[in-house]
Design an enzyme around this catalytic site. Structure first.
Site, short mmCIF file in Angstrom:
data_model
loop_
_atom_site.label_atom_id
_atom_site.label_comp_id
_atom_site.label_asym_id
_atom_site.label_seq_id
_atom_site.Cartn_x
_atom_site.Cartn_y
_atom_site.Cartn_z
CB CYS A 7 40.30 42.57 44.70
SG CYS A 7 42.03 42.92 44.40
NE ARG A 13 39.39 39.86 41.86
CZ ARG A 13 38.82 39.07 42.74
NH1 ARG A 13 37.57 38.68 42.54
NH2 ARG A 13 39.46 38.67 43.82
CG ASP A 117 41.38 36.57 41.65
OD1 ASP A 117 42.13 37.20 40.86
OD2 ASP A 117 41.72 36.25 42.80
#
Length: 149
Positions: A7, A13, A117
């Site tokens: 990420c 994440r 996100d």
């Protein structure tokens, strides 16, 4: 088989994805790690990500430091799974010799959306992202089981 989840900052994440995958996957010889495209030096797992991983998986990530993505990590991974399709493009451009190993997580499991996100969001936003990751990773594990990996 080594899976690398990627990420942006490796504080939300991808570190949740790593924890979820390693907790749920019982297939021998498969493990996951995670990294970020652009980490902030010294940053650790976000409070809400650590809380959700603790509550749902009984794993402690509260002191886990963010890991910067490196070429060595790309070389060592058998499969690189990003959180968004734009991250796929970034990695393929920078490491084009490994482009056959790079997918977005949801592309790889035939879902049509990116993983949102949650950075800066409240616990509800993080919970939605955690649940999306868990659903996608369950599909990923099933895909491996179906393929006999």
């Amino acid at each position: 088989m080594k899976i690398l989840f990627v990420c942006t900052g490796n504080t939300c994440r991808s570190c949740m994805a790593e924890a979820i995958f390693n907790k749920l996957c019982n297939i021998e010889g498969i493990s996951a790690s995670s990294a970020g495209l652009s980490i902030v030096s010294g940053s650790i797992t976000s409070k809400n990500s650590a809380l959700l991983v603790k509550q749902n998986l009984n794993l402690g990530l509260e002191n886990r430091k963010a890991v910067q993505l490196t070429k060595d990590m790309i070389e060592e991974a058998d499969l690189i799974l990003t959180m968004t399709s734009s991250m796929v493009s970034i990695i393929k451009e920078k490491f084009n010799e490994y482009e056959a190993s790079v997918y977005s997580l949801n592309e790889y499991v035939s879902l049509g959306k990116d993983i949102t996100d949650p950075y800066g969001g409240n616990i509800s936003v993080y919970t939605d992202t955690f649940n999306d990751l868990k659903d996608s990773i369950e599909l990923l594990i099933k895909k491996f089981e179906d393929k006999g990996i």
